[in-house]
Motif scaffolding. Structure first.
Motif, short mmCIF file in Angstrom:
data_model
loop_
_atom_site.label_atom_id
_atom_site.label_comp_id
_atom_site.label_asym_id
_atom_site.label_seq_id
_atom_site.Cartn_x
_atom_site.Cartn_y
_atom_site.Cartn_z
N VAL A 183 7.91 47.88 25.72
CA VAL A 183 7.68 48.89 26.76
C VAL A 183 8.90 48.98 27.67
O VAL A 183 9.39 50.06 28.00
N ARG A 184 9.43 47.84 28.09
CA ARG A 184 10.59 47.83 28.99
C ARG A 184 11.84 48.39 28.31
O ARG A 184 12.70 48.99 28.97
N ALA A 185 11.95 48.22 26.99
CA ALA A 185 13.14 48.69 26.29
C ALA A 185 13.11 50.18 25.98
O ALA A 185 14.12 50.74 25.55
N SER A 186 11.98 50.81 26.21
CA SER A 186 11.88 52.26 25.98
C SER A 186 12.60 53.02 27.08
O SER A 186 12.73 52.55 28.22
N ALA A 187 13.05 54.21 26.76
CA ALA A 187 13.76 55.04 27.73
C ALA A 187 12.84 55.62 28.79
O ALA A 187 13.32 56.08 29.83
N TRP A 188 11.52 55.62 28.53
CA TRP A 188 10.58 56.26 29.43
C TRP A 188 9.34 55.39 29.62
O TRP A 188 9.04 54.55 28.77
N PRO A 189 8.61 55.58 30.72
CA PRO A 189 7.31 54.91 30.84
C PRO A 189 6.42 55.29 29.66
O PRO A 189 6.51 56.39 29.12
N ALA A 190 5.58 54.36 29.24
CA ALA A 190 4.67 54.62 28.12
C ALA A 190 3.58 55.60 28.56
O ALA A 190 3.13 55.59 29.71
N ILE A 191 3.16 56.42 27.64
CA ILE A 191 2.07 57.36 27.89
C ILE A 191 0.74 56.65 27.68
O ILE A 191 0.55 55.90 26.73
N VAL A 192 -0.19 56.91 28.59
CA VAL A 192 -1.55 56.37 28.50
C VAL A 192 -2.50 57.57 28.61
O VAL A 192 -2.25 58.50 29.38
N VAL A 193 -3.62 57.56 27.86
CA VAL A 193 -4.40 58.79 27.68
C VAL A 193 -5.49 59.01 28.72
O VAL A 193 -6.21 60.00 28.65
N SER A 194 -5.63 58.11 29.72
CA SER A 194 -6.55 58.37 30.82
C SER A 194 -6.22 57.42 31.96
O SER A 194 -5.54 56.40 31.78
N ARG A 195 -6.73 57.75 33.15
CA ARG A 195 -6.48 56.89 34.32
C ARG A 195 -7.20 55.55 34.15
O ARG A 195 -6.65 54.50 34.51
N ASP A 196 -8.42 55.60 33.64
CA ASP A 196 -9.14 54.34 33.45
C ASP A 196 -8.42 53.45 32.45
O ASP A 196 -8.37 52.22 32.63
N TYR A 197 -7.85 54.04 31.42
CA TYR A 197 -7.16 53.23 30.41
C TYR A 197 -5.90 52.58 30.98
O TYR A 197 -5.52 51.49 30.54
N VAL A 198 -5.27 53.22 31.97
CA VAL A 198 -4.16 52.58 32.67
C VAL A 198 -4.62 51.23 33.24
O VAL A 198 -3.96 50.20 33.08
N GLU A 199 -5.77 51.26 33.94
CA GLU A 199 -6.27 50.03 34.55
C GLU A 199 -6.57 48.97 33.49
O GLU A 199 -6.32 47.79 33.69
N ARG A 200 -7.08 49.41 32.37
CA ARG A 200 -7.39 48.45 31.30
C ARG A 200 -6.12 47.83 30.73
O ARG A 200 -6.07 46.62 30.48
N ILE A 201 -5.10 48.65 30.52
CA ILE A 201 -3.83 48.13 29.98
C ILE A 201 -3.18 47.17 30.97
O ILE A 201 -2.66 46.11 30.59
N VAL A 202 -3.24 47.50 32.26
CA VAL A 202 -2.68 46.62 33.28
C VAL A 202 -3.44 45.30 33.30
O VAL A 202 -2.84 44.21 33.33
N ASP A 203 -4.77 45.36 33.30
CA ASP A 203 -5.59 44.15 33.43
C ASP A 203 -5.53 43.27 32.18
O ASP A 203 -5.41 42.05 32.27
N GLU A 204 -5.64 43.89 31.00
CA GLU A 204 -5.81 43.12 29.78
C GLU A 204 -4.49 42.77 29.09
O GLU A 204 -4.41 41.74 28.42
N LEU A 205 -3.48 43.62 29.25
CA LEU A 205 -2.23 43.39 28.53
C LEU A 205 -1.06 43.10 29.47
O LEU A 205 0.07 42.92 29.01
#
Length: 437
Positions: A183-205
């Motif tokens: 993720v850090r090596a990508s040129a752009w922030p990663a796309i996430v398909v919903s606001r709730d899923y953002v929270e899940r990715i932050v919390d779990e990964l």
């Protein structure tokens, strides 16, 4: 990832690929493990990066990939998928071996990364969208090999399933670390398909919130004035009547989708003089065991169901258009709800759990295109379903909102946002139309 477990993400990614192609950009689709070639517009180049046989064993096998996989791809795609889906656990085994190869071996799957780099160089690709962030290490490794300059963008959509596979192999911590590095090596922030899923990715990964951006999935909106034949439904579901309300589930018939909750809810409504016609259809990637359980459970509950596997887009759209409502009873914390957006685009209100990103699809401020029920609660699912069946004014109000709410998730909106996200804010230039990717 061609079909089955991740069909929704395939639909989303190919909708984006086709939209970019129609705007004049040259697009190449690289398939992994399986292919749905007929979903791709004519003129879009397609290549097979690897066949599923590559991951038949824990160690990636070039021989099984190139020789056996190529021979199997000579069979019709429908036959290949049916055989694989009929083998319980086989797709999960392939995906588990894929994750083990990327995250559990020093150097990952270096041979496949080299093949990806060579394809990108041959096709002169400048921007790469990886369908799943979990495949990010492959793109990162290909980029670090040098020999061709490109940037890659990662998408989180269903990556919790890859994380679960990593956890089963005691690779969750290496998975998190390498995923975050990609993720850090990508040129752009990663796309996430919903606001709730953002929270899940932050919390779990443990991905930084600043490294994520929301871009909702896009669905094809139906053309105005199209009439959907009920007769086409009766060919697939003999005995289905246009005179009684149809309650529909469309989606994967796998355990996390909670179809059994819907069966319990319909049984709870028994004896209330509600003439419900329950239609269930969709593919599976984990074998037919759960689909068989659904059929057996319906029989034990004394329910008549109209039950099928995967159906054509024409039948699916007709089903949406003629359904009183669509129910998506998932017990998973769904990242999005592609089926729900599709159903609303055809005027069908939806009933979804109050858990995950799927609720963002049916709601925009105070405007609703469906109802929510308490997650995992078949009793509340029955209560909300009864409201949709009995309260005609409520049903009319929800129907009147559906198409406008679905329009937020048009393919054009998604394509505009993805292009803007990577810094392309103008229509495809003449150079792009002539050959740049």
């Amino acid at each position: 990832m061609g079909s089955g477990d991740f069909l929704g993400s395939t639909v989303r990614d190919l909708a984006l690929a086709n939209a970019l192609h129609r705007r004049g950009y040259r697009v190449t689709v690289y398939w992994m493990m399986e292919a749905n070639e007929d979903m791709v517009d004519p003129g879009v180049q397609q290549r097979v990066l690897c066949h599923g046989t590559r991951y038949h064993f824990a160690q990636p096998s070039g021989l099984l990939d190139r020789v056996v996989g190529s021979l199997l791809f000579m069979l019709p795609q429908r036959l290949r998928v049916r055989v694989v889906q009929g083998s319980a656990g086989y797709v999960e085994r392939l995906l588990g071996n894929l994750i083990g190869s990327l995250y559990g071996r020093p150097g990952g799957d270096r041979a496949l990364a080299r093949r990806l780099r060579d394809f990108l160089a041959q096709d002169q690709v400048s921007h790469v969208l990886m369908s799943f962030a979990s495949l990010g290490p492959l793109a990162m490794q290909a980029k670090r090999m040098g020999g061709h300059d490109f940037d890659y963008l990662l998408t989180f959509q269903g990556d919790e399933q890859f994380a679960a596979l990593a956890a089963r192999r005691n690779l969750l911590e290496p998975y998190r670390q390498l995923l975050n590095e990609a993720v850090r090596a990508s040129a752009w922030p990663a796309i996430v398909v919903s606001r709730d899923y953002v929270e899940r990715i932050v919390d779990e990964l443990a991905v930084a919130r600043s490294a994520l951006a929301v871009v909702y999935n896009g669905v094809a909106l139906p053309a105005g004035g199209v009439r959907h034949s009920f007769a086409s439904l009766q060919l697939v579901f003999p005995g289905l009547s246009p005179h009684f309300p149809i309650v529909t589930y469309v989606g994967r018939q796998d355990v996390e989708k909670g179809i059994d909750l819907l069966l319990y809810a319909v049984r709870l409504l028994g004896g209330r003089d509600l003439a419900i016609q329950l239609v269930l259809c969709g593919s599976t990637a984990k074998g037919t065991a759960y689909r068989n359980v659904v059929a057996d459970l319906a029989e034990h509950l004394g329910l008549r169901i109209f039950h099928a596997g995967s159906v054509s887009i024409k039948v699916r759209d007709s089903l949406y258009a003629h359904s009183h409502c669509v129910v998506y009873p998932s017990v998973n914390r769904e990242p999005f709800g592609l089926v729900v957006a599709e159903a609303m685009a055809h005027g069908a209100p939806a009933l979804v759990p109050d858990y995950g990103g799927i609720g963002e699809v049916v709601r925009d401020g105070d405007k609703m295109g469906g109802l929510t029920f308490k997650a995992w609660d078949s009793g509340d699912l029955a209560r909300q379903l009864e409201r949709l069946l009995v309260d005609r004014q409520l049903h009319r109000q929800l129907v009147s909102n559906t198409r406008a709410l679905a329009a937020r998730f048009s393919v054009d909106n998604m394509t505009d946002q993805v292009l803007g996200h990577v810094g392309i804010d103008e229509p495809a230039p003449a150079m792009a139309r002539a050959g740049a990717r």
